[in-house]
Design a protein around this motif. Structure first.
Motif, PDB file in Angstrom:
ATOM      1  N   ASP A   2     -12.613  -1.717   6.393  1.00 51.80           N
ATOM      2  CA  ASP A   2     -11.284  -1.491   5.781  1.00 51.80           C
ATOM      3  C   ASP A   2     -11.295  -1.591   4.256  1.00 51.80           C
ATOM      4  O   ASP A   2     -10.249  -1.485   3.623  1.00 51.80           O
ATOM      5  CB  ASP A   2     -10.238  -2.446   6.372  1.00 51.80           C
ATOM      6  CG  ASP A   2     -10.296  -3.843   5.760  1.00 51.80           C
ATOM      7  OD1 ASP A   2     -11.314  -4.176   5.105  1.00 51.80           O
ATOM      8  OD2 ASP A   2      -9.326  -4.598   5.928  1.00 51.80           O
ATOM      9  N   HIS A   3     -12.469  -1.776   3.666  1.00 48.37           N
ATOM     10  CA  HIS A   3     -12.615  -1.843   2.199  1.00 48.37           C
ATOM     11  C   HIS A   3     -11.676  -2.886   1.593  1.00 48.37           C
ATOM     12  O   HIS A   3     -11.053  -2.659   0.546  1.00 48.37           O
ATOM     13  CB  HIS A   3     -12.375  -0.473   1.559  1.00 48.37           C
ATOM     14  CG  HIS A   3     -13.452   0.525   1.897  1.00 48.37           C
ATOM     15  ND1 HIS A   3     -14.224   1.159   0.953  1.00 48.37           N
ATOM     16  CD2 HIS A   3     -13.905   0.965   3.078  1.00 48.37           C
ATOM     17  CE1 HIS A   3     -15.107   1.944   1.548  1.00 48.37           C
ATOM     18  NE2 HIS A   3     -14.922   1.842   2.839  1.00 48.37           N
TER      19      HIS A   3
ATOM     20  N   SER B 105     -12.572   2.617  -8.250  1.00 50.91           N
ATOM     21  CA  SER B 105     -13.184   2.443  -6.923  1.00 50.91           C
ATOM     22  C   SER B 105     -14.717   2.468  -6.998  1.00 50.91           C
ATOM     23  O   SER B 105     -15.290   3.127  -7.851  1.00 50.91           O
ATOM     24  CB  SER B 105     -12.683   3.567  -6.005  1.00 50.91           C
ATOM     25  OG  SER B 105     -13.682   3.991  -5.131  1.00 50.91           O
TER      26      SER B 105
ATOM     27  N   SER C  55      -4.488   7.707  -2.307  1.00 48.55           N
ATOM     28  CA  SER C  55      -5.404   6.743  -2.921  1.00 48.55           C
ATOM     29  C   SER C  55      -6.803   6.821  -2.326  1.00 48.55           C
ATOM     30  O   SER C  55      -7.717   6.176  -2.841  1.00 48.55           O
ATOM     31  CB  SER C  55      -4.844   5.328  -2.747  1.00 48.55           C
ATOM     32  OG  SER C  55      -4.459   5.140  -1.407  1.00 48.55           O
TER      33      SER C  55
ATOM     34  N   TYR D 165       0.822  -1.219   0.000  1.00 47.28           N
ATOM     35  CA  TYR D 165       0.000   0.000   0.000  1.00 47.28           C
ATOM     36  C   TYR D 165       0.856   1.269   0.000  1.00 47.28           C
ATOM     37  O   TYR D 165       0.472   2.287  -0.580  1.00 47.28           O
ATOM     38  CB  TYR D 165      -0.976  -0.005   1.182  1.00 47.28           C
ATOM     39  CG  TYR D 165      -2.114  -0.984   0.981  1.00 47.28           C
ATOM     40  CD1 TYR D 165      -2.893  -0.946  -0.165  1.00 47.28           C
ATOM     41  CD2 TYR D 165      -2.381  -1.965   1.919  1.00 47.28           C
ATOM     42  CE1 TYR D 165      -3.919  -1.858  -0.374  1.00 47.28           C
ATOM     43  CE2 TYR D 165      -3.405  -2.885   1.724  1.00 47.28           C
ATOM     44  CZ  TYR D 165      -4.170  -2.832   0.571  1.00 47.28           C
ATOM     45  OH  TYR D 165      -5.182  -3.732   0.363  1.00 47.28           O
TER      46      TYR D 165
ATOM     47  N   THR E 158      -2.321   5.560   2.600  1.00 48.07           N
ATOM     48  CA  THR E 158      -3.726   5.795   2.244  1.00 48.07           C
ATOM     49  C   THR E 158      -4.030   7.185   1.687  1.00 48.07           C
ATOM     50  O   THR E 158      -5.085   7.378   1.083  1.00 48.07           O
ATOM     51  CB  THR E 158      -4.596   5.619   3.508  1.00 48.07           C
ATOM     52  OG1 THR E 158      -4.052   6.425   4.563  1.00 48.07           O
ATOM     53  CG2 THR E 158      -4.623   4.166   3.971  1.00 48.07           C
TER      54      THR E 158
ATOM     55  N   ASP F  89       0.306   3.835  -2.908  1.00 49.07           N
ATOM     56  CA  ASP F  89      -0.124   5.206  -2.623  1.00 49.07           C
ATOM     57  C   ASP F  89       0.842   6.217  -3.247  1.00 49.07           C
ATOM     58  O   ASP F  89       0.422   7.249  -3.785  1.00 49.07           O
ATOM     59  CB  ASP F  89      -0.227   5.434  -1.103  1.00 49.07           C
ATOM     60  CG  ASP F  89      -1.153   6.587  -0.789  1.00 49.07           C
ATOM     61  OD1 ASP F  89      -2.383   6.387  -0.843  1.00 49.07           O
ATOM     62  OD2 ASP F  89      -0.648   7.694  -0.541  1.00 49.07           O
TER      63      ASP F  89
ATOM     64  N   ARG G 159      -7.826   5.625   0.496  1.00 43.66           N
ATOM     65  CA  ARG G 159      -8.257   4.436   1.264  1.00 43.66           C
ATOM     66  C   ARG G 159      -8.810   4.908   2.616  1.00 43.66           C
ATOM     67  O   ARG G 159      -8.595   6.050   3.011  1.00 43.66           O
ATOM     68  CB  ARG G 159      -7.065   3.483   1.432  1.00 43.66           C
ATOM     69  CG  ARG G 159      -6.649   2.850   0.127  1.00 43.66           C
ATOM     70  CD  ARG G 159      -5.794   1.610   0.309  1.00 43.66           C
ATOM     71  NE  ARG G 159      -5.637   0.966  -0.978  1.00 43.66           N
ATOM     72  CZ  ARG G 159      -4.653   1.248  -1.850  1.00 43.66           C
ATOM     73  NH1 ARG G 159      -3.726   2.132  -1.540  1.00 43.66           N
ATOM     74  NH2 ARG G 159      -4.598   0.655  -3.024  1.00 43.66           N
TER      75      ARG G 159
ATOM     76  N   MET H 172      -8.802  -3.930   2.519  1.00 43.71           N
ATOM     77  CA  MET H 172      -7.344  -3.714   2.574  1.00 43.71           C
ATOM     78  C   MET H 172      -6.607  -4.917   3.151  1.00 43.71           C
ATOM     79  O   MET H 172      -5.524  -5.262   2.720  1.00 43.71           O
ATOM     80  CB  MET H 172      -7.013  -2.492   3.438  1.00 43.71           C
ATOM     81  CG  MET H 172      -7.231  -1.166   2.760  1.00 43.71           C
ATOM     82  SD  MET H 172      -6.798   0.184   3.871  1.00 43.71           S
ATOM     83  CE  MET H 172      -5.017   0.219   3.729  1.00 43.71           C
TER      84      MET H 172
ATOM     85  N   HIS I 118     -13.466   8.150   2.641  1.00 42.42           N
ATOM     86  CA  HIS I 118     -12.319   8.327   1.744  1.00 42.42           C
ATOM     87  C   HIS I 118     -11.706   9.729   1.864  1.00 42.42           C
ATOM     88  O   HIS I 118     -10.663   9.991   1.269  1.00 42.42           O
ATOM     89  CB  HIS I 118     -12.735   8.110   0.289  1.00 42.42           C
ATOM     90  CG  HIS I 118     -13.281   6.734   0.026  1.00 42.42           C
ATOM     91  ND1 HIS I 118     -12.487   5.613   0.046  1.00 42.42           N
ATOM     92  CD2 HIS I 118     -14.534   6.297  -0.248  1.00 42.42           C
ATOM     93  CE1 HIS I 118     -13.231   4.542  -0.210  1.00 42.42           C
ATOM     94  NE2 HIS I 118     -14.477   4.932  -0.374  1.00 42.42           N
TER      95      HIS I 118
END
Ligand code: SAM
Length: 316
Positions: free
Chosen positions: A200-201, A38, A227, A18, A224, A22, A229, A203, A171
């Protein structure tokens, strides 16, 4: 085990992935490339599923906001890859809809055309198009791609009758500052409705559902920020915001940690004790590993993984 599985399996390799991702996203955004995959993707849905989703999101906004329809000037934050909800808002009587998005969600032309053509066949919808049904011909829709919510509302006062979002505030880099700006941007009597997904979508798929809360802030932020996140702003922060906002509103629970299904939004006191108990058990199995910022949160607050925030600006 292939490389993808190896990375997924190791917490630290996942974090490293990540970090790199990112950094690459920040460079891509700096070059003006705003596309994203997304969110809900209508190319993966059959037409009737797309229409059902659009109706559900629009229906939820009305129901949560306690309104039969939205009128006046509306902002939909983060519409995703389709403007069907904006069309429903316009068909219901909104004068205009501003659809704002930090990114440009990719669209599948064929899926999109099918959705707009189907919507145009509904009573009252055809007149909303200024030409063949499509996102560019919707009368009253103002699309603002590349415009983060954090920027759009800044400095605006008393301009909008309603501001709505679903699966977006998590987000934002600083959703509470953005909510302050939104509160100022509402007209007296205006309403905001935000459905916020605190998970956490994906992750850390395959790990404990609250694993993302174990990552220290100094590491999580550069993983994050660009991006978009999940920002890890949790239920207590929204509750405090509402209490100090000067707006009348409510915060209802729509998801609990570790439970796959959404629940009908209810006040925390009205939650089914058995469901809450199961989610609290999940929290307890990870509590000792939580990052410093979350260590002081009570079990119930950590067990909440989705909320609906509704706030109305007093008329006078
Ligand atoms: C998970 S999708 C949700 C899409 C849609 N609301 C739905 O429920 O299907 C998140 C959306 O918010 C947008 N978004 C992310 N960060 C944003 C920001 N800071 N300001 C405005 N939009 C943002 C994304 O590009 C995307 O369109």
């Amino acid at each position: 085990m292939n490389l993808k599985h190896l990375v997924r399996h190791s917490l630290w390799l996942t974090c490293f992935y990540y970090l790199i991702d990112d950094w690459r996203t920040a460079r891509r955004l700096a070059r003006g490339r705003l596309e994203t995959r997304s969110g809900k993707r209508h190319d993966a849905l059959a037409l009737d599923q797309s229409l059902a989703y659009i109706d559900r999101v629009h229906g939820d906004y009305c129901c949560y906001g306690g309104l039969a329809r939205f009128e006046g000037s509306i902002v939909e934050i983060g519409p995703g890859d389709n403007f069907g909800v904006a069309l429903c808002l316009l068909a219901g009587g909104a004068a205009e809809v501003h659809a704002i998005d930090r990114y440009v969600p990719e669209r599948d032309e064929v899926a999109q055309r099918r959705i707009y053509e189907a919507l145009a066949r509904r009573p009252g919808f055809a007149a909303l198009f200024d030409g063949p049904p499509g996102e560019r011909t919707i009368r009253g829709l103002h699309y603002h791609p590349g415009t983060p919510a954090e920027r759009f509302f800044h400095g605006a006062t008393g301009r909008f009758d309603a501001i709505v979002s679903r699966a977006v505030l998590e987000h934002l880099y600083d959703p509470l500052a953005a909510l302050d700006d939104m509160a100022r941007a509402l007209k007296p009597g205006g309403t905001m409705v935000h459905r916020i997904d605190l998970r956490d979508h994906g992750m850390f798929a395959g790990h404990h559902p609250l694993t993302f809360l174990t990552i220290p802030a100094w590491l999580y932020r550069p993983m994050t920020r660009a991006s978009g996140r999940p920002n890890r702003v949790l239920m207590p922060a929204y509750r405090s915001w509402l209490a100090r906002s000067g707006l009348d509103g409510s915060l209802r629970i729509s998801r609990l940690a570790g439970l796959a299904d959404e629940i009908e939004p209810v006040a925390i006191e009205a939650l089914d004790p058995a469901l809450l108990g199961r989610a609290v058990d999940q929290v307890r199995t990870i509590r000792t590993r939580l990052a410093e910022a979350f260590g002081t949160f009570d079990d119930e607050s950590l067990a909440v993984s989705g909320v609906v925030l509704v706030a109305r600006k007093p008329s006078h």
